[in-house]
Enzyme design. Structure first.
Site, PDB file in Angstrom:
ATOM      1  N   ALA A  56       0.880  -1.175   0.000  1.00 33.44           N
ATOM      2  CA  ALA A  56       0.000   0.000   0.000  1.00 33.44           C
ATOM      3  C   ALA A  56       0.918   1.226   0.000  1.00 33.44           C
ATOM      4  O   ALA A  56       1.796   1.338   0.863  1.00 33.44           O
ATOM      5  CB  ALA A  56      -0.881  -0.022   1.237  1.00 33.44           C
ATOM      6  N   VAL A  82       4.427  -1.347   3.418  1.00 34.96           N
ATOM      7  CA  VAL A  82       4.250   0.075   3.089  1.00 34.96           C
ATOM      8  C   VAL A  82       5.178   0.422   1.930  1.00 34.96           C
ATOM      9  O   VAL A  82       6.367   0.106   1.943  1.00 34.96           O
ATOM     10  CB  VAL A  82       4.551   0.967   4.319  1.00 34.96           C
ATOM     11  N   LYS A  83       4.598   1.072   0.917  1.00 31.02           N
ATOM     12  CA  LYS A  83       5.389   1.451  -0.261  1.00 31.02           C
ATOM     13  C   LYS A  83       5.833   2.902  -0.113  1.00 31.02           C
ATOM     14  O   LYS A  83       5.000   3.789   0.142  1.00 31.02           O
ATOM     15  CB  LYS A  83       4.506   1.323  -1.507  1.00 31.02           C
ATOM     16  N   VAL A  84       7.115   3.129  -0.278  1.00 33.42           N
ATOM     17  CA  VAL A  84       7.639   4.507  -0.227  1.00 33.42           C
ATOM     18  C   VAL A  84       8.479   4.734  -1.492  1.00 33.42           C
ATOM     19  O   VAL A  84       9.063   3.796  -2.036  1.00 33.42           O
ATOM     20  CB  VAL A  84       8.512   4.752   1.035  1.00 33.42           C
TER      21      VAL A  84
END
Ligand code: G3P
Length: 218
Positions: A56, A82-84
């Site tokens: 996400a 978590v996508k960064v």
């Protein structure tokens, strides 16, 4: 090699998950837009369908807000990654979230130097975009080869190479030959992996002959 599916369409995910081939899911803001659904709701639904990592993506560009977003996303389910983005603030956020025990997928990687930074920041996954590199007249798979070579030199790197922006089955086959850990496939590419004209022809011939025997198994 793990297969993730690159979509936020819950119906597609349900169908593919039933095949037992899905090890995870990746989403991004464009895929959320395409789904036409509220992000937090759709991500929670996907997390309940697939036990593996579900990416996400954060949308803030500064570390502080990105970290807040990441923490909120991580609370949605245990299997959130978590996508960064691959920016200085993104990698700072990667480091912080990783130390809190959250999986992090560093996205928008277009060079092996960037992949090296992500591994040093403790990323769970690095996502090089092979299709977009090809679209720009370069060789996306050459980047995967380079990253795999670099990561192999440093066995303490735990970051998995997640081949993203896949456009066709040959991207998947080449990624597998290079030993990439994960490929995230658009649903149409995943389905295309099944296809071979000789399978279709062979099956038709067997069924035609079987019909001529007049027998039935059941
Ligand atoms: O989620 C990242 C990636 O797979 C994007 O693919 O097709 O938009 O280049 P694409």
């Amino acid at each position: 090699m793990k297969f993730f599916v690159d979509t936020a369409e819950v119906a597609e995910i349900k169908d593919l998950a039933a095949s037992g081939l899905l090890d995870g899911v990746t989403t991004n803001p464009s895929l959320i837009l395409k789904s036409g659904r509220p992000m937090l709701e759709v991500i929670q639904e996907i997390c309940a369908l697939v036990p593996g990592p579900v990416s996400a993506e954060t949308v803030a560009t500064d570390h502080k807000t990105m970290l807040e977003e990441g923490r909120k996303l991580a609370k949605l389910a245990k299997n959130i990654a978590v996508k960064v983005p691959l920016t200085p603030d993104g990698l700072k956020t990667c480091k912080a979230l990783t130390s809190e025990g959250t999986m992090v997928n560093v996205t928008l990687c277009f060079s092996s130097a960037q992949a090296l930074l992500a591994a040093k920041a403790g990323a769970t996954f690095i996502s090089p975009f092979v299709g977009r590199i090809d679209d720009n007249g370069h060789d996306g798979m050459a980047l995967i080869e380079e990253i795999m070579t670099i990561y192999r030199q440093y066995p303490h790197f735990k970051t998995e190479v997640l081949v993203a922006s896949i456009r066709h089955t040959q991207h998947v086959v080449r990624a597998a030959k290079l030993g990439a850990h994960v490929a995230t496939l658009p649903p149409n590419v995943l389905r295309a992996l099944f296809k071979h004209v000789l399978t279709d022809m062979g099956l038709k011939a067997f069924l035609d002959d079987w019909a001529k025997t007049g027998q039935s198994i059941l």
